[in-house]
Design a protein around this motif. Structure first.
Motif: not given
Length: 148
Positions: A5-23
């Motif tokens: 299974v290809l699990v593909l993540n798009g733009p800005n998902l490399n910032m998970l954990g620090t980008r808008e943690p409330a969201t």
């Protein structure tokens, strides 16, 4: 039959954990990758976990999945609302596609309510947090185990 299974993540998902943690929460993309690996192992799947901020690179990966992978799980990020090219690539892959969104996009800004991807997806996981990836992989396993 492939169980990759290809699990593909798009733009800005490399910032998970620090980008808008409330969201998006405090889990990182590495945490999501580990969750996917554990889930895949439990369901005898293999995961190729990728992220890109570059649309053309993501399209190339989708093209390469055709005939090689069993399904695509995609969190297209902002491409959800903007990219007909991603939609066309997913259609051309001729693979089952499951769309994942960490947040409930329907409870957010109006421009996030439309998805170019949903129309070609067999399922959409929306608002489950990162658990949506686990649910998506479990659904892929269900599809593969009940094929035919």
């Amino acid at each position: 039959m492939s169980r990759t299974v290809l699990v593909l993540n798009g733009p800005n998902l490399n910032m998970l954990g620090t980008r808008e943690p409330a969201t998006y929460g405090r889990e990182t993309l590495a945490d999501v990758s580990a969750l996917c690996a554990r889930t895949a192992e439990q369901h005898e799947l293999t995961v190729e976990f990728r992220q890109s901020n570059h649309e053309g690179e993501a399209i190339d990966w989708i093209h390469q999945a055709r005939g090689r992978c069993a399904a695509i799980v995609i969190n297209p990020g902002a491409w959800t609302h903007t990219s007909i090219a991603i939609r066309d690539a997913l259609t051309a892959s001729e693979l089952p596609v499951i769309e994942v969104h960490i947040s409930n996009v329907h409870a957010r800004e109006t421009f996030r309510h439309h998805s170019y991807v949903s129309g070609v997806a067999v399922a959409v996981m929306c608002g489950f947090g990162t658990n949506g990836y686990r649910l998506a992989l479990e659904h892929v396993s269900h599809l593969l185990n009940n094929k035919g």
